[in-house]
Motif scaffolding. Structure first.
Motif, short mmCIF file in Angstrom:
data_model
loop_
_atom_site.label_atom_id
_atom_site.label_comp_id
_atom_site.label_asym_id
_atom_site.label_seq_id
_atom_site.Cartn_x
_atom_site.Cartn_y
_atom_site.Cartn_z
N ASP D 40 0.86 -1.19 0.06
CA ASP D 40 -0.08 -0.10 -0.02
C ASP D 40 0.84 1.28 0.16
O ASP D 40 0.54 2.42 -0.64
CB ASP D 40 -0.95 -0.03 1.23
CG ASP D 40 -1.94 -0.95 1.04
OD1 ASP D 40 -2.37 -1.30 -0.18
OD2 ASP D 40 -2.91 -1.27 2.00
N SER D 41 1.80 1.52 0.94
CA SER D 41 2.61 2.50 1.04
C SER D 41 3.84 2.38 1.77
O SER D 41 3.96 1.31 2.72
CB SER D 41 1.66 3.63 1.98
OG SER D 41 2.48 4.28 2.67
N THR D 43 7.57 4.45 3.14
CA THR D 43 8.02 5.64 3.38
C THR D 43 9.65 5.58 3.40
O THR D 43 10.34 4.61 4.19
CB THR D 43 7.66 6.32 4.88
OG1 THR D 43 6.19 6.57 4.70
CG2 THR D 43 8.45 7.76 5.14
N TYR D 200 5.12 6.34 -11.86
CA TYR D 200 4.53 7.06 -10.70
C TYR D 200 4.31 8.58 -10.99
O TYR D 200 4.87 8.92 -12.20
CB TYR D 200 5.46 7.18 -9.72
CG TYR D 200 5.51 5.94 -8.90
CD1 TYR D 200 4.48 5.49 -7.70
CD2 TYR D 200 6.35 4.76 -9.20
CE1 TYR D 200 4.82 4.03 -7.21
CE2 TYR D 200 6.44 3.36 -8.64
CZ TYR D 200 5.43 3.36 -7.47
OH TYR D 200 5.66 2.01 -6.97
N VAL D 203 2.28 13.34 -6.45
CA VAL D 203 0.60 14.02 -5.95
C VAL D 203 1.09 15.10 -4.80
O VAL D 203 0.16 16.04 -4.63
CB VAL D 203 -0.10 12.98 -5.28
CG1 VAL D 203 -0.44 12.01 -6.25
CG2 VAL D 203 0.89 12.30 -4.34
N GLU D 204 2.20 15.20 -4.09
CA GLU D 204 2.44 16.14 -3.25
C GLU D 204 4.00 16.66 -3.15
O GLU D 204 4.76 15.69 -3.27
CB GLU D 204 2.03 15.74 -1.86
CG GLU D 204 1.84 16.74 -0.79
CD GLU D 204 1.64 16.10 0.56
OE1 GLU D 204 1.17 15.21 0.56
OE2 GLU D 204 2.30 17.00 1.68
N VAL D 212 5.43 12.97 -2.36
CA VAL D 212 4.45 11.90 -2.26
C VAL D 212 4.28 11.56 -3.63
O VAL D 212 3.92 12.32 -4.54
CB VAL D 212 3.14 12.03 -1.37
CG1 VAL D 212 2.57 10.86 -1.46
CG2 VAL D 212 3.54 12.49 -0.09
N GLU D 214 2.51 8.43 -6.36
CA GLU D 214 1.28 7.41 -6.49
C GLU D 214 1.54 6.59 -7.68
O GLU D 214 1.90 7.27 -8.89
CB GLU D 214 0.14 8.09 -6.51
CG GLU D 214 -0.74 8.17 -5.21
CD GLU D 214 -2.19 8.87 -5.37
OE1 GLU D 214 -2.41 9.27 -4.24
OE2 GLU D 214 -2.67 8.97 -6.38
N ARG D 216 0.86 4.67 -11.15
CA ARG D 216 0.05 4.69 -12.20
C ARG D 216 -0.60 3.59 -12.62
O ARG D 216 0.17 2.76 -12.69
CB ARG D 216 0.84 5.50 -13.33
CG ARG D 216 0.94 7.01 -13.12
CD ARG D 216 1.74 7.61 -14.36
NE ARG D 216 1.20 7.39 -15.49
CZ ARG D 216 1.68 7.64 -16.70
NH1 ARG D 216 2.80 8.05 -16.66
NH2 ARG D 216 1.24 7.46 -17.84
N LYS D 227 1.88 1.06 -4.10
CA LYS D 227 0.92 2.02 -4.36
C LYS D 227 1.30 3.64 -4.16
O LYS D 227 1.06 4.43 -4.93
CB LYS D 227 -0.46 1.69 -3.58
CG LYS D 227 -0.99 0.48 -3.80
CD LYS D 227 -2.15 0.53 -5.11
CE LYS D 227 -2.57 -0.85 -5.41
NZ LYS D 227 -1.87 -1.76 -6.34
N LYS D 228 2.01 3.79 -2.87
CA LYS D 228 2.07 5.01 -2.66
C LYS D 228 3.60 5.06 -1.96
O LYS D 228 3.79 4.31 -1.14
CB LYS D 228 1.14 5.50 -1.63
CG LYS D 228 1.31 6.94 -1.34
CD LYS D 228 0.31 7.61 -0.38
CE LYS D 228 0.68 8.67 0.76
NZ LYS D 228 -0.36 8.59 1.83
N THR D 230 6.32 7.58 -0.18
CA THR D 230 6.55 8.87 0.39
C THR D 230 8.37 8.97 0.42
O THR D 230 8.61 8.11 1.23
CB THR D 230 5.79 9.16 1.75
OG1 THR D 230 4.60 8.85 1.47
CG2 THR D 230 6.00 10.44 2.39
#
Lengths: 623, 321, 280, 534
Positions: D40-41, D43, D200, D203-204, D212, D214, D216, D227-228, D230
């Motif tokens: 999912d994510s 960092t 990717y 997004v931020e 950040v 995300e 594609r 998925k994400k 950071t």
């Protein structure tokens, strides 16, 4: 007495102090002081500096400074003040006991309006809950102390004169209608004329309110003229106690007598002021003997064997002198002799040719930043003849000090002429080197503050040596012999040359300062309040020294003072300075006894005189 | 009367502040010329030095004009909000500064609150308990505070409370108000300690002096409540020296912020300045230094005005003479 | 709070405890000074010799405070570091006060134009954020330690001048100065023989306090990498260099940090004490 | 600190490579991740996050680490560092100076718009235009022109044959922008985040703090597993370690090798290392005394404790350098066993021996030593420490050396100023693996001038002739022989004093697999290179 309603009075004295002993750390300040005060009574605690009188007052109110501690008992109307809590005390202070302190300028909060000092005292009372009601009451209270100008309440302390501040402070102290007011030197920091007004006000308020009053003062004359009973405090212990009139006319303790005698009278010139030798000891050094033993002329072995207790001699008269019975006769004789007058010095008046110092239309203006300039001296002309002793009398702000400083080149006058020994000396910077040296060897100055008149880093010998060397044209160096002879001339032993100013008493320092001025063998000394910072007993010694030097060296003096009594002892002729101008001039006797100018008259009248009539004229006593 | 004299005070202070800002801005401007080597080099960093770029830089910074003319042109740009382009990233200095301002402002504000609140409290406590162990403890803290460099206390706080105890986060400035406050707590404390020492010292000394004043003694002798004495007399009067020292406090916080941001790796103006210095990014150094200096000068101005407002002796001085 | 309680507390503690603290402070400074002077003879090892094969190690009998990344003896480096820790601040305090004393004496005693020029300048300097100026100037100019020392001297002159000036102004109106003037004693003699010895304790006390400030500031610049040359044993530089080996040898960081604080605390204590004792 | 700044800055100063294209890399697809896995994510920490996300103005490892996930070039590097196809599914050398790239079909930018040949042409032309002040302009110095010769074809015409240009479309210089975006002056700021064709999208972006990304759904290649992502900036080395320890991050890139022991002590953390292909070396100015004397140069070479430095500073993660090129640089030119045989023939003055150093100095024209100051960048993690060691050793043999720590820009600026060089220290990391890259930069006459890398002012006609062959001739054997010849001469003459070849390292939570960590991780979409759950 509007709020006294509802208070129940107990029998017995209002205030009773028993065995009050104050110490600063391990150092004793007072040893076992007893004081009793009845309702509505006025007592004075008299003493020189270091006697512990102010701290005694503070100990009674329970506000000793940090680091001080007190033991003993202070009972106010049955309440043991030293045993109740601080919060209890807070309900007693202001309501039952209040206090007035010495310096009017530091007693009020500099950031608070004058009126608010009274206002804040009233807030606890429901009837004064509203601002308007309090403002009305503040106005009334200020009126009681003689302030009718309503604007005063809306001013800050620094915008008010000293006398005004003292009145506001008094109103604040009385705002909760205390039964006892302790006034610690309430008039000392004020000008002579204002002093008299404040004392008068204090007495009036005391009488009107039937309030107990403890007056702390160093001024015997003030104490006698104001209070019913006198406590004489010396080095932390009470030496004598009695009714004012009785003590004044017949002191039972050699110290009281000494004090009385050393205080120069204003109404006559005495041949010699009987000074007490030495200076006030510290309480800790005399803990186990009569505190006065070292300075007493009647001292015997017995005086040093223990601390003599305060013992009753007559009805309501106490003394701590155990030899009082044996020596009372001698004391009385001296008391009587003291009122002998010396012959007035007479000198052809009006002679001005050959003046040592001549001042013509002198003016000095100080430019102040962003404020109106201060006109310290407006237009003054005076002269001093060789060998003549001239007084310059005036209150603070009269310009007398500025005038003196102009004479010795410490200030440069804005306008006018100064001739010293025939040399134009108004601008020292513009004079030739030779002239400047010559003037400096002619005229020297003695300053007021004995504590900073000497460089604390230089020994006495070094200070005098420098002065001797500064004397331009002095061929011989500053030898130890010359320093020693200078010291002897002012009554100090040559051993003093080695000492540092910090180890000297005020009187000794002032003597060294005089010796320093004499080093250049001047013809005239400008003495700027040279004795006003000294204790009475020491003041007499220094005044005697001035008189001796005048005779021995044929010195001239320009003697600057606010104290007419002192001036009377030293000078032949006086100038009265008021707001930068001379308002009266003449022989000392004439000006004091028969002042022409209203200001001079006010000045003379302001001198406190005892409630008793003075002993009759000298002639009567001799018979 | 009162208002006008206050205006006079303010105008006078502004009259002093403006030349001061000019002198400072000139100093900042002169950095390019003070820096060893060629001014163009300083503005170029390690960028390609082909003739086109060189000419562009010389024109952009008017380097062929007389010094004062260059200064004038630079100043007019600065006044219009143009601080040039940073060497790193080739971005407008103002926009980079704007992005970093938040952290520094938050940090400084937080420690100012700490410094004033805690500093005055500690100073007051010490003064009231003068001579006791509590007083000595506070004094010892004060001596420690002025002696311990911000970065040293910062490192210790970081490792004790961040690393060993896990009480606080150890990196990043956080986002959102609470999270940011949480992240900046340790930095703010580290920053506050050294500056607080000054406030404690001044407050304590002023309070001790106030407490021994005649008017406080007189107030006690009149039986005023201790609260009244504390607030209307002691605190109010002893705050004046604290306010006069506010300039010192601001300078301390601003300078301390630089060290703290470096120690805690916070993306604030201080870290930006140091980074710019280490990378010799002259336009960026000019920008941040000018901002810091202007801030200090303007704060001093503000302090003077507040001082004039608080101390009635200044307000009334016209009436007095 | 009652008066007697305070009195007793004072009596018990005041005469005895303060000098002990000061004594300890003086001992610490003496020890640091001995380290600075006799570094070679005291240090157990050369501060420069590297043991690349050993690298950063925790304290051991061979290296009481362990070694740094290049295997150098940390204790020896701290002992040698006393040199830059003392020399710079001493130069700053002495240099700044030498100039400030002269300016302050002239400004305070002569008054007039001299005074207003000097006070304007002082006001200007005081409005500058001094630590920031130091960082920027040293950073931009380069030149390391001695540039930093010079910049600090310049920055310290203004506050020091203000201190001297106000001390002079306090002495100026005293009668002993008036007496000397009316005896015709030269201005120079009044300044240096009369006034200077009287304000010397204040100067000394503030110079000691300056030392503390200078130490902290110089260490700060070293910490930012703007101070001494790499390789020089210097406390601030050691903080900068050894921060990354915190986990392998924390002593390499803690010891110099402790020394900075200890030395600065000692000097500040001595300064405060001198001020209270002799300058008031 | 930004370690790789050094190399980036160096490149920009212009290498005019005038050789012909060499090898055509085998074209293959990036290895797809196993299907069905999804994270999912995560960092990850970087030492810093750039102020701006725009490669032409922010050319750094950190910018690459982020943007390599967002943008792609026509080519890329495989896990073996060889060239692979990316946006171009096919490319060819039409003649020695013409290259053609055939675009993959159906590639879309992050905003859904299709990739066209015009976008690639615009990107290349942006770098080539002087007005853009692109930091990567130098990579295009050898390009004569670039044009879209068909809707799906881009042709590049070189000024002269050049083997090394082949790599340009694979690293950051080749990252393709959307044409319209290049006109936006705010590109790279939070207001105008750059678009790309990568797996990717951004997004931020909080400048200097956080990015950040995300995944594609419409990426042309393998489906991203994470998925994400950071990326956070943690500049402080100990703080990064602590963040890892406390589980606030799942991994960290660009570890300081000195800290590696501490990282290895962490539980549930895998450390990935790979040779960085970088080199630290001393240059000695051959044109001026005292380094014009071979004995002095040898004395210096004997004074460097290479092995000690590798142990102390790199904790063993790296190798003491025996020559300028790390072994991996020779891949595709010389097989490993031949290389080690060749390196073994090089002289022994690359060993640490202070007594030999003393003897050499005694023989030199400066037997009593001399004074020398070596500037060193204060942003480099090893440079100052290396110099502290070297300076101390030089002092032992009587050379009074001192370090002048300066900021990175000033250090580089004075290096390229090419005046009063004396002794310099240089840290260099390549952007692509070619054996001729380093020797050309450090040994060719072309580079012995202002703006050049040849800080030794090493001039040798034989070397220049051999370098020309290596740069222009695609034949592997000929290149190998020519380069061996170069290295032999340079070594005999002590052209440079190589110090070490450091490794590069990253940490990753042992929850995850990451097999594709290489020296060029920041130029490739690392998150889809063997990243997955264990």
């Amino acid at each position: 007495m509007n709020t006294a309603v509802g208070r129940t009075y107990r029998e017995g004295p209002l205030l009773e102090v028993k065995g009050l002993t104050i110490s600063h750390g391990a150092i004793p300040i007072t040893t076992s002081v007893d004081i009793v005060l009845k309702r509505g009574e006025t007592i004075a605690i008299v003493g020189e500096s270091g006697s512990g009188k102010s701290l005694t007052a503070r100990a009674i109110a329970g506000i000793l400074p940090p680091g001080m501690s007190a033991t003993g008992a202070v009972t106010l109307d049955g309440i043991p003040l030293m045993r109740v809590s601080e919060s209890e005390l807070r309900k007693i202070r202001g309501f039952r006991v209040s206090m007035l302190m010495q310096d009017p300028f530091t007693m009020l909060n500099p950031l608070m309006l004058a009126g608010d000092h009274i206002d804040e005292m009233l807030r606890h009372r429901p009837e004064f809950a509203s601002r308007a009601a309090r403002a009305e009451e503040v106005k009334r209270r200020l009126a009681e102390v003689g302030i009718v100008d309503e604007d005063v309440a809306r001013r800050l302390p620094f915008q008010l004169s000293g006398g005004m501040c003292q009145r506001v402070a008094l109103a604040a102290a009385l705002a909760r209608d205390p039964e006892l007011l302790i006034a610690d030197e309430p008039s000392t920091a004020l000008d002579v004329t204002t002093q008299a007004e404040i004392i008068k006000l204090l007495r009036r308020v005391q009488r009107e309110r039937h309030m107990g009053l403890i007056l702390i003062t160093h001024n015997l004359r003030l104490a006698f003229s104001t209070c019913q009973r006198i406590y004489v405090l010396y080095a932390g212990s009470i030496l004598e106690l009695g009714d004012a009139a009785a003590v004044e006319s017949q002191p039972f303790h050699p110290y009281t007598l000494g004090l009385l005698l050393s205080e120069p009278p204003v109404d006559l010139r005495v041949p010699r002021l009987p000074a007490i030798r030495g200076s006030v000891p510290r309480a800790g050094d005399v803990a186990s003997s009569c505190a006065f033993a070292d300075r007493c002329d009647w001292v015997k072995e017995i005086c040093r064997t223990g601390k003599p207790p305060l013992a009753a001699r007559e009805a309501s008269r106490f003394t701590a002198c155990i030899r009082q019975h044996e020596i009372q006769g001698e004391l009385d004789a001296l008391r009587t002799a003291a009122v002998l007058a010396a012959p007035p010095i007479t000198r052809p008046h009006g002679e001005t040719a050959g003046a040592l110092v001549r001042v013509d239309l002198l003016a000095k203006t100080f430019a102040a930043k962003r404020r109106r300039p201060i006109y310290a001296v407006k237009s003054v002309s005076l002269h001093v003849m060789p060998g003549e002793s001239v007084g310059l009398v005036g209150e603070s702000g009269s310009g007398k000090t500025t005038l003196g400083r102009c004479l010795v080149g410490l200030e440069t006058p804005t306008a006018g002429k100064i001739l010293v020994n025939g040399i134009a000396a108004e601008d020292f910077g513009a004079m030739t080197k030779v002239d400047r040296a010559l003037v400096r060897r002619t005229i020297q100055m003695v300053f007021q503050d004995p504590y900073s008149t000497l460089n604390p880093r230089h020994s006495v010998g070094r200070a005098l040596g420098e002065a001797l060397q500064a004397c331009a044209g002095a061929t011989s160096a500053a030898t130890p012999e010359r320093i020693a002879s200078l010291l002897e001339e002012v009554g100090l032993s040559p051993a003093y040359a080695m000492r540092r100013p910090a180890t000297l008493s005020g009187g000794e320092r002032q003597r060294v300062a005089i010796a320093r001025a004499l080093a250049v063998k001047p013809a005239i000394l400008v003495c700027d309040e040279p004795v006003s910072a000294l204790d009475v007993s020491v003041q007499a010694q220094v005044l005697n020294l001035f008189r001796r030097l005048q005779v021995e060296r044929e010195l001239s003096y320009l003697f600057i003072s606010h104290d007419l009594a002192v001036v009377r002892q030293i000078t032949e002729r006086i100038y009265v300075l008021y707001l930068g101008e001379i308002v009266e001039e003449g022989p000392t006797e004439r000006v004091i006894e028969n002042p022409h100018h209203p200001y001079t008259r006010r000045l003379v009248e302001s001198i406190p005189r005892s409630a008793l009539p003075r002993p009759p004229c000298p002639g009567d006593i001799r018979t | 009367m009162t208002g006008s004299s206050l205006m006079v005070v303010v105008m006078r202070r502004i009259a002093v502040a403006i030349p001061l800002l000019l002198v400072i801005s000139f100093g900042v401007f002169a950095l390019v010329h003070i820096a060893p080597g060629d001014p163009v080099r300083s503005l170029l960093g390690a960028r390609t030095s082909d003739p086109v770029t060189l000419a562009a830089i010389r024109a952009r910074y008017h380097l062929d004009d007389p010094l004062l003319v260059q200064y004038g042109k630079w100043l007019s740009q600065v006044i219009r909000g143009d601080l040039g382009v940073s060497i790193q990233g080739n971005q407008a200095v103002t926009s980079i500064i704007a992005g970093r301002l938040g952290v520094t402002a938050f940090l400084s504000l937080m420690s100012t609150i700490l410094v004033l609140g805690l500093g005055i409290l500690l100073g007051a406590v010490a003064a009231f308990r003068h001579g006791t162990w509590l007083d000595r403890l506070v004094v010892a803290f004060g001596v420690f505070g002025v002696s311990a460099p911000t970065f040293v206390t910062g490192i210790f706080l970081l490792y004790v409370f961040g690393v060993m105890l896990h009480w606080f986060p150890i990196f990043g400035p956080g986002s959102g108000f609470l999270d940011r406050a949480w992240h900046l707590t340790l930095p703010a404390i580290a920053l506050a300690i050294s500056v607080m020492a000054i406030v404690v010292k001044i407050t304590r000394a002023a309070m001790i002096e106030e407490l021994s004043r005649d008017y406080v003694m007189f107030a006690r002798a009149r039986g005023l409540s201790s609260r009244r004495i504390l607030f209307a007399y002691v605190l109010r009067n002893s705050l004046i020296p604290v306010i006069t020292a506010a300039g010192l406090i601001v300078v301390g916080i601003v300078a301390g912020a630089i060290y703290v941001e470096v120690t805690f790796s916070l993306p604030g103006l201080g870290a930006l300045t140091i980074d710019a210095i280490l990378k010799r990014d002259i336009p960026m150094i000019q920008g941040t230094t000018l901002l810091f200096a202007a801030f200090v000068v303007l704060t001093n101005l503000l302090v003077d005005v507040i001082y004039a407002l608080i101390d009635p002796r200044i307000r009334f001085c016209r009436v007095a003479s | 709070m009652t008066a007697p309680a305070i009195g007793e507390a004072r009596r018990r503690n005041q005469p005895l405890r303060v000098p002990i603290v000061i004594l300890v402070a003086v001992l610490i400074i003496t020890a640091v000074t001995i380290c600075a002077v006799l570094g070679e003879r005291i240090a157990p090892d050369s501060p420069f010799v590297q043991r690349l094969g050993v690298g950063d190690t925790l304290p051991s009998p061979a290296h009481i405070a362990g070694t740094d990344l290049l295997g150098r003896d940390v204790l020896s480096r701290v002992i040698y570091g006393a040199r830059t820790a003392l020399v710079g601040p001493v130069v700053v305090a002495a240099g700044a006060f030498a100039i400030a004393t002269l300016l302050g004496l002239l400004s305070g005693y002569l008054g007039g134009l001299v005074d207003s020029v000097i006070t304007r300048w002082v006001d200007f300097m005081l409005a500058l954020p001094a630590p920031l100026v130091a960082i920027v100037v040293v950073g931009v100019m380069g030149g390391g330690y001695w540039t930093a020392v010079l910049v600090l001297v310049v920055l310290f002159i203004a506050p020091d001048t203000r201190i001297v000036r106000s001390a002079v102004l306090e002495q100026r109106p005293r009668p002993y100065i008036d007496a000397a003037r009316s005896l015709g004693i030269s201005k120079r003699r009044i300044l240096f023989v009369h006034i200077l010895p009287n304000i010397a304790p204040i100067i000394l006390a503030y110079a000691v306090l300056d030392f503390g400030f200078a130490l902290v500031n110089l260490a700060g610049l070293s910490f930012l990498g703007l101070g001494v040359e790499p390789g020089t044993p210097d406390w601030g530089r050691m903080l900068f260099e050894n921060r990354n080996i915190l986990f392998s040898n924390p002593v390499a960081l803690l010891l110099p940090a402790g020394m900075i604080i200890l030395t600065a605390v000692s000097m500040n204590l001595i300064g405060d004490w001198l001020l209270e004792r002799f300058a008031k | 600190m930004d370690k790789r700044l050094t190399r980036r800055r160096v490149m920009r100063n212009g290498l005019v490579l005038t050789a012909a294209v060499a090898v055509m890399g085998p074209l293959s697809m990036a290895s797809p991740a196993e299907a069905g896995e999804s994270i999912d994510s995560i960092t990850l920490a970087l030492p810093s996050i750039p102020e701006r996300l725009f490669i032409p103005q922010a050319w750094s490892t950190q910018a690459g680490a982020i943007l390599s996930l967002v943008q792609e070039g026509p080519l890329t590097f495989g896990d073996d560092l060889a060239l692979q196809s990316a946006l171009a599914d096919r490319w060819e050398r039409v003649d020695p100076t013409t290259l053609k790239y055939h675009l993959r079909s159906g590639v879309k930018f992050g905003d859904g718009s299709p990739l066209t040949a015009d976008d690639i042409v615009a990107t290349f032309k942006y770098h080539m235009s002087p007005g853009s002040q692109s930091l990567l302009a130098a990579f295009y110095n050898s390009v004569e022109s670039v044009e879209a010769t068909a809707p799906d074809e881009v042709s590049v015409k070189l000024k002269a044959p050049n083997v090394q240009f082949a790599f340009t479309p694979a690293h950051m210089a080749g990252f393709v922008f959307k044409k319209e975006q290049l006109a936006d002056t705010k590109i790279g700021t939070a207001q105008a985040l750059p678009l790309g064709t990568g797996p990717y999208k951004l997004v931020e972006f909080a400048p200097t703090e956080r990015v950040v990304l995300e995944a594609r759904d419409d990426y042309w290649g393998p489906k991203p597993v994470i998925k994400k992502i950071t990326l956070k900036a943690i500049a402080d080395r100990p703080a990064r370690l602590l963040a890892m320890q406390q589980g606030e991050i799942d991994g960290a890139f660009d570890l300081a090798i000195s800290d590696i022991e501490q990282w290895k002590k962490l539980e549930n953390v895998d450390i990935k290392t790979a040779p960085s292909l970088g080199v630290y070396t001393l240059t000695l100015d051959h044109s001026m005394p005292p380094f014009d004397d071979i004995h002095v140069r040898r004395a210096v070479a004997y004074s460097v404790d290479r092995k000690g430095l590798v142990k102390a500073l790199l904790k063993g993660y790296g190798e003491a350098a025996t020559a300028l090129n790390p072994p991996e640089m020779w891949s595709g030119v010389l097989p490993a066993e031949d290389l080690s045989a060749f390196y073994a023939t090089l002289l022994d003055h690359n060993s640490f021996d202070l007594s030999k150093a003393k003897a050499e100095l005694a023989q030199s024209s400066h037997p009593d030593g001399f004074d020398v100051t070596i500037p060193a960048s204060n942003s480099d993690p090893y440079m100052i420490d290396i110099m502290q060691s070297v300076v101390e050793n030089l002092k032992q043999i009587g050379i009074r050396a001192s370090i002048n720590p300066i900021d990175n820009n000033a250090w580089l600026a004075q290096y390229f100023q090419h005046e009063h060089l004396g002794m310099q220290i240089m840290a260099y990391y390549p952007d692509f693996p070619d054996a001729a890259n380093y020797p050309y930069l450090f040994f060719s006459k072309d580079q012995a001038t202002q703006g050049g890398m040849n800080g030794s002012n090493f001039r040798n006609d034989q070397v220049d002739a051999s370098l020309k062959i290596a740069n222009e001739n695609p034949d592997r054997k000929k290149r190998a022989d020519a380069l061996k010849d170069v290295f032999k001469v340079a070594d005999d003459d002590v052209a440079v004093v190589p110090i070490f070849w450091p490794d590069t390292a990253m940490a990753i939570s042992s929850k995850y697999n990451f097999s594709g960590y290489t020296a060029f991780w920041y130029s490739v979409p690392w998150a889809i290179r063997g990243f997955g759950l264990k």
